[in-house]
Structures are given as structure tokens and as C-alpha cells.
Design an enzyme around this catalytic site. Structure first.
Site, short mmCIF file in Angstrom:
data_model
loop_
_atom_site.label_atom_id
_atom_site.label_comp_id
_atom_site.label_asym_id
_atom_site.label_seq_id
_atom_site.Cartn_x
_atom_site.Cartn_y
_atom_site.Cartn_z
N ASP A 127 10.46 13.32 -9.61
CA ASP A 127 11.02 11.81 -10.32
C ASP A 127 12.22 12.13 -10.57
O ASP A 127 12.84 10.94 -11.45
CB ASP A 127 10.01 10.59 -10.32
CG ASP A 127 9.39 10.79 -8.84
OD1 ASP A 127 9.78 10.42 -8.38
OD2 ASP A 127 8.22 9.32 -9.23
N ASP B 237 5.47 8.85 1.11
CA ASP B 237 5.17 8.91 -0.50
C ASP B 237 3.37 8.61 -0.25
O ASP B 237 2.52 8.89 0.18
CB ASP B 237 5.72 7.59 -1.12
CG ASP B 237 5.87 8.25 -2.72
OD1 ASP B 237 5.10 9.33 -2.83
OD2 ASP B 237 6.64 7.58 -3.05
#
Ligand code: GLA
Length: 704
Positions: free
Chosen positions: A526, A458
Site C-alpha cells: 500500500d 483483497d
């Protein structure tokens, strides 16, 4: 295929459907000749014999015709190359020589060598055609040739390529734009005079624009018409400028870095290699252009792009930072019972990471949460027949971490200035060798400890303080960080050949051909709302294949963004358009829900080769709120996924006219056994029984 003509000063690059031609004139001007439908070498030579248009007042005869416009001389377009030495700015080159090299695996490469004697600069323009592909890959290398002087050269800008479009009466540009939670949305509109600039000033690819463009003359459709499209293989700041020039010509120039404020400083002997800017022409509309992009990525970009990706489970939306061993074990058991093949523990397993305020940088298991380390959990996951994955964010630290306390100088910062924290975190300077060494060692130990099969890598904030105290030329941090990231991932993969990596950056903030050359899939967004996802996925599919597009089924109502309620059916069929994952709170799902989920996972496994490897036909886009659908064709198999957001006015739902089928063949529905003729499926179409709100269906047909 690359052919040379024009006494060694003309080249014709051809793929199965398209050609690209260029030549060097007697005055060493490198001019573009053709990019479009296939032509023969004799055609390219005829084009080269045509003189440039006559000079017009206040215009340059070269503008809009050069393969790689440099700064300086009679040019007014945006330069692809801007070089500065102590006294002289701009470039004036001589053509030196060309080379071609053929490799059955990687393709055919052309290198054109130029030299600027005043700057002692060697410049090589690279062109590569991959086997069986219409993609032209271009990049540039610049070398400061040792010359007895010690003065460095500064590359303010060194783009990968400039793409020149043929003459048409008008142009339309397609782009993929967005923001966090709303990435890769397709926008198509006229290209007006001037420049359309897309890019990122953020240090990563960014959620705001995918480094991609498509241009058409306003007459292309999903399955017809000419489309010219390009994509940059770079995961840092970048810029693509598409210029509609005064005489109607169009050029697109792109490369690393957003501004021209300084890229690298080349000491004598040093060189810079730009990222690859890939582009292709298609005569079959946006759909054929996407299919060509997808095949290129599966065959030539993504490691193991022809291997299937497993169904994964990730608990982030279910547990947030509240992670524990017993809970993860229970989730793993439930996931395994549903048919999940890869179990990923997200954020919250390491250091003092009980919230986003601490722990980033300390990549050892949190002793309260995993008193015996991760191995017991990893062993259980493996015993359940799944692979084991972990979330990491190696490029970051929280100031509240052991790593930062030990090495406060390892972060990007300007001494004496306030450091910006986003999500309470700072960016490590991966341009530094010591930082990379430390991370390589830590991650290597982590991968051995459990063992770990998969990393979700990430990157949750942009660069804001790109300082590098002690470095003579701190501007290079922007590119060197990204090169450092690539080196680190490549090194881990080489040391752990079975390892798979997912690229994530708060969702889709790092999706590009550069990161995809070293990762197996990307986290698309997301936003896991199944309806929003149809739009995000529609945009994403313009460039990238389903094979790399991770998509999860999460809870309803969705806790994250829209609080939308939807059936498991709708959520699954939405997520089945990519690499299926489950991200809901399985501890909260009833036994019936888990059983239903298991049947969707089982269905996905039967259609996976078709979705992940097939040719994509976007039958109906998700705009307008009506029926939308995609179709995949792989060998004898065809899969259709269809979604109806809301039925209105009692209108019947239209049949789906299928594409890419053999019209003379018969197709059998694998589930119902019903047989239909290819021509009927193409002309009348496939009837669905979709009705009401948020309905969805999967059809799997097989040619008899
Ligand atoms: C990012 C990712 C999420 C999740 C969180 C964890 O936002 O996109 O999927 O991993 O970080 O902090």
C-alpha cells in the site's frame, strides 16, 4: 532430468546447472548426498558409498543428513513430520518403492513411498524438476491407510521438505521482512548456531516475512558465488526454520502451519498433501538466483506468465470510499486518454460500503452509487478500449452486512468468546462448503453482470478467532481455509477463462508461490511512495519477477505515508520497474500533467516486454541513499532504469556498468540514436545525466 542408480535406491536430479542427489540406505534411512553444482550419477554413487560420520557423544549420526527427519528415534533436530495416534507418537518407516514419471510440459517427478505399519500411514515424498529449470520442487503426501479400525491419526506437523546444505565454514542468511507499508525488505546477516524461524501465525502469508530464504557461505555477491534459496508455495500460516546444527551443518525445514499444535486429523482413507517447497542452487550469485526464480515463475507457476500485463488505473488513493458512477466515468475517460488499458474500481462500489464499517459480504452494486448496476460503467470502460476490473474481499464480512445478518455462524469464531474486529470486519470460514458455494455463486453472478475482466482480491485482516463450532477437529481450519480459497479462485478462473486476478492483502500481505499459481499479479504494497518503493521492489525482486509486481504512480505530495513531493518522472520511472499502474487523482491532475503521464505510459509500453519478460540485473541496490539502478535484458533489447535520491557533496554520478550484454556487439540508444560498444557499456559503463534530488531516467538500448 532424474536418474536412478544404486540398485534403485539412489536418485540424481539435475537441472541445467545444478544437481541434487539422495539415497535410501539398507536400513531405510533416506539420506541427502548433494545439492550444488552438477555432478554425474557415478559421483552420487561414490558419495553414497561413504559412510555417515562416526557417532559422537550426545549427537545423532542422522542429524543434518536426512532428507525428511521424522519425529522419534535417534534424532534431535526439528522434525518435519510429527504424527500421533491414540497411543503412539512418532514415525518409523520402511521404504516401499519408488516411481518416476516424465511429462514434457510439467517435468520429471520422483515419488518415494514409505510406510509406517504401526500408524497405518503411507508417506510419499515428491520431487519434481521442471523442464529447463534448476528448481527442485518438493512436497509430501500422508495417507492413513484403511485398516479395519476407525481410530483417526493426527498430523501435528507435516512439512513440505527439509533442505540440507553442504559443509561450509560459515553461513549467511538472507530474508525478506517487513510490515504493512514496508514489505519485502532484504536483510542479510550471519547464521549463528541455533534456529532462525520465520513464518506467519496470522492465517495469511503475512507482511512480516516472505516465505523465502537464501543461504550463502558469506562469499556470494550479486553476480558471483554459490547461493541456495527456497520458497514455500503457501498462502496461510507457515513456518520455515533454518537450523545451524552443532557440527556446522545447516538444514531448512518448512511447511504449512506455524506451530506443531495440530494440522489435520486423518480418518482411515484420508490423506493430506503439503504445499510445494521449491528451492534452487545457483553458482552465479544472488542475481542469477533471482533470474532463475523469475524464469521459473513466468514459465511454470504464474498462469499465462509469458503474457504481458496491461497498464491499469485504480482510484483507491484518489477517491477512498467516496465512489460514484459519474466520477468513475470521468476518471475512466481521463485514464483512457493517458493510454491506460485496464480500469479498476476499488473498494466502495457495493452494498452499504460508504466506509469501512459496513457492506463487506454484500457483493451487489450500491444502488445509490450505481443505480443501474455496474454494466453502464463497464460498457463505457470497454467502449473506451479498456478492460474493466473490480475490487472484492470475498473472505470477509462486516457485522453490518446482510450476509452476516443472515449467516452469523459463517464466520470463524469461538462461541462464548469475544470476536476481534479489525477494520470492523470478521473472517468467513472458507473451510465450510456452504460458505464457498455461496461465494462462488455470488462472484459468478457479479462477473457475468457487468462484465468484469479483472478482480483485485483483497484480504484485510489476520485470523484471530479460528473457531469452527460443530467441527470435530477445528485445527484444520488453518489449512482448510486456504485450500478453500484456492478452490474458489480456481473455480472462478475455470468458469471465466479470460478473468485475471490480482492478489492483495492490505498491500503485500499475500505474496507467495501458492497464490501466484492462480493469480496474474500481486499488489506489492500500500506504500506507493516512489522512493520507499525502490527498497520494497529491491527485496521483492530477490524472488519474484517484475511481471507480477504491480506498481502505481500516485499523487505528490503522497497522501498516504511520507507526504513526499516528487516529479512525475521519478514516480513513473519507479513504477515502471514492475507492472505499471496509475493511482493518482486524475480529476486533480492538470492537462499538462496528464499529457506528461501519457508520454510515460507510451514509453512504458515500448519497454514492457523487456521489463516484464527480461532477465533482471540489479546494477546498484537502493541502500545508502545514492544512485540505484536495475537493468533488464530481453533478446536484443536492454532497458536500464536509474534513480538518484539525492546528489551529495557535488559528487559526479557514477556510470552504470551494464551486465548481460554481448561485448562484441554495438548497442544503439533507441531514443537518442547514440551507438556504444557492448564492452564499453560493460567496462566503463553507461553515463547518465542524473543530478540533484529525486532524479530518474530510462534508457532503452538495442543490439545492432
Ligand atoms: C487494502 C488494499 C488497498 C485498497 C483498500 C480498500 O488496504 O491494499 O489497495 O484496495 O484495501 O479498502
Amino acid at each position: 532430468m532424474i536418474e536412478t542408480g544404486g540398485s534403485g535406491r539412489l536418485w540424481l536430479l539435475s537441472g541445467p546447472h545444478s544437481s541434487y542427489a539422495l539415497h535410501v540406505t539398507e536400513r531405510d534411512e533416506l539420506l541427502h548426498l548433494h545439492w550444488g553444482r552438477r555432478i554425474a550419477l557415478a559421483d552420487a554413487e561414490a558419495l553414497a558409498a561413504d559412510p555417515l560420520p562416526a557417532e559422537r557423544p550426545f549427537e545423532s549420526a542422522l542429524d543434518g543428513h536426512e532428507e525428511y527427519p521424522v519425529e522419534g528415534g535417534p534424532r534431535f533436530v526439528r522434525p518435519a513430520l510429527s504424527v500421533r495416534s491414540r497411543e503412539v507418537r512418532g514415525t518409523e518407516w520402511c521404504f516401499e518403492e519408488y516411481e518416476t514419471a516424465a511429462d514434457p510440459a510439467t517435468g520429471h517427478e520422483l515419488r518415494l513411498h514409505f510406510h509406517d505399519s504401526l500408524h497405518h500411514l503411507d508417506l510419499t515424498l515428491h520431487y519434481r524438476m521442471r523442464p529447463g529449470c534448476d528448481v527442485v520442487e518438493r512436497w509430501t503426501t500422508a495417507t492413513h491407510v484403511p485398516n479395519g479400525h476407525r481410530a483417526p491419526l493426527e498430523l501435528l506437523r507435516a512439512d513440505a521438505a527439509t533442505w540440507t546444505l553442504p559443509h561450509r565454514d560459515g553461513w549467511r542468511m538472507s530474508q525478506l521482512h517487513g510490515r504493512w507499508g514496508a514489505e519485502s525488505r532484504l536483510l542479510r546477516g550471519p547464521l549463528t548456531p541455533g534456529e532462525r524461524v520465520i513464518g506467519s501465525r496470522r492465517g495469511h502469508t503475512g507482511h512480516q516475512h516472505l516465505p523465502w530464504f537464501a543461504l550463502d557461505a558469506g562469499d556470494a555477491g550479486e553476480e558471483h558465488g554459490e547461493v541456495w534459496t527456497g520458497a514455500l508455495a503457501w498462502s496461510g500460516s507457515w513456518r520455515i526454520a533454518v537450523a545451524a546444527l552443532p557440527d556446522g551443518r545447516v538444514q531448512a525445514t518448512g511447511g504449512a502451519g506455524h506451530d506443531d499444535a495440530g494440522l489435520v486429523r486423518l480418518d482411515p482413507g484420508a490423506s493430506y498433501t503439503s504445499p510445494v517447497f521449491a528451492a534452487l542452487w545457483s553458482g552465479g550469485g544472488f542475481g542469477a538466483a533471482s533470474r532463475a526464480w523469475h524464469a521459473y515463475q513466468r514459465d511454470h507457476v504464474v498462469p499465462g506468465g509469458r503474457q504481458p500485463r496491461p497498464v491499469l488505473y485504480n482510484s483507491w488513493e484518489a477517491t477512498g470510499f467516496d465512489v460514484g458512477e459519474a466520477q468513475q466515468r470521468e476518471l475512466a475517460r481521463r485514464a483512457a486518454a493517458m493510454g491506460v488499458e485496464l480500469f479498476v474500481v476499488d473498494d466502495g462500489w457495493f452494498g452499504d460500503r460508504v466506509s469501512d464499517r459496513a457492506g463487506l459480504g454484500d457483493w451487489t452494486p450500491n444502488p445509490d452509487r450505481f443505480p443501474n448496476g455496474l454494466k453502464p460503467l463497464s460498457d463505457e470502460v470497454h467502449a473506451l478500449g479498456m478492460q474493466f476490473g473490480l475490487w472484492v474481499e470475498p473472505e470477509m464480512v462486516n457485522p453490518d452486512s446482510d450476509l452476516y445478518r443472515a449467516h452469523p455462524d459463517w464466520v470463524q469464531h469461538h462461541p462464548g468468546r469475544r470476536s476481534t474486529e479489525y477494520r470492523h470486519q470478521l473472517v468467513l470460514n472458507l473451510a465450510r462448503t456452504d460458505v464457498r458455494e455461496h461465494l462462488a455463486e455470488r462472484l459468478d453472478a457479479l462477473l457475468h453482470s457487468a462484465p468484469v475482466d479483472y478482480l483485485k482480491w483483497d484480504f484485510n485482516r489476520c485470523f484471530t478467532d479460528p473457531g469452527w463450532p460443530g467441527e470435530r477437529y477445528p485445527e484444520r481450519l488453518w489449512t482448510a481455509h486456504v485450500e478453500g480459497l484456492y478452490e474458489l479462485v480456481d473455480r472462478l478462473r475455470a468458469a471465466h477463462p479470460g478473468l485475471a486476478v490480482e492478489s492483495c492483502s492490505g498491500g503485500g500481505g499475500r505474496v507467495d508461490l501458492g497464490i501466484l499459481a492462480r493469480t496474474d499479479q500481486v499488489w506489492t504494497s500500500d506504500n506507493t511512495d516512489p522512493l520507499d518503493r525502490l527498497h520494497i521492489q529491491h527485496g521483492f525482486s530477490q524472488l519474484h519477477p517484475a511481471r507480477v509486481m504491480a506498481a502505481w504512480v500516485t499523487d505528490s505530495p503522497s497522501p498516504m505515508l511520507n507526504h513526499r513531493r516528487s516529479s512525475l518522472r521519478f514516480r513513473f520511472v519507479s513504477a515502471m520497474a514492475g507492472v505499471l499502474g496509475v493511482g493518482g487523482d486524475l480529476l486533480d491532475w492538470s492537462a499538462e500533467e496528464r499529457a506528461e503521464a501519457a508520454s510515460w505510459v507510451a514509453l512504458y509500453k515500448t519497454i514492457r516486454p523487456v521489463v516484464q519478460q527480461g532477465d533482471l540485473y540489479r546494477l546498484r541496490p537502493p541502500d545508502g541513499g545514492g544512485l540505484s539502478a536495475v537493468q533488464y535484458v530481453h533478446g536484443a533489447d536492454t532497458v536500464v532504469l536509474a534513480w538518484l535520491p539525492a546528489q551529495a557533496f557535488g559528487a559526479p554520478v557514477p556510470p552504470l556498468r551494464l551486465r548481460g550484454l554481448d561485448r562484441d556487439a554495438a548497442y544503439r540508444d533507441v531514443t537518442t540514436g547514440v551507438v556504444q560498444r557492448g564492452a564499453v557499456l560493460a567496462e566503463r559503463g553507461l553515463r547518465t545525466t542524473l543530478a540533484g534530488d529525486l532524479d530518474a531516467a530510462v534508457f532503452h538500448l538495442r543490439r545492432l
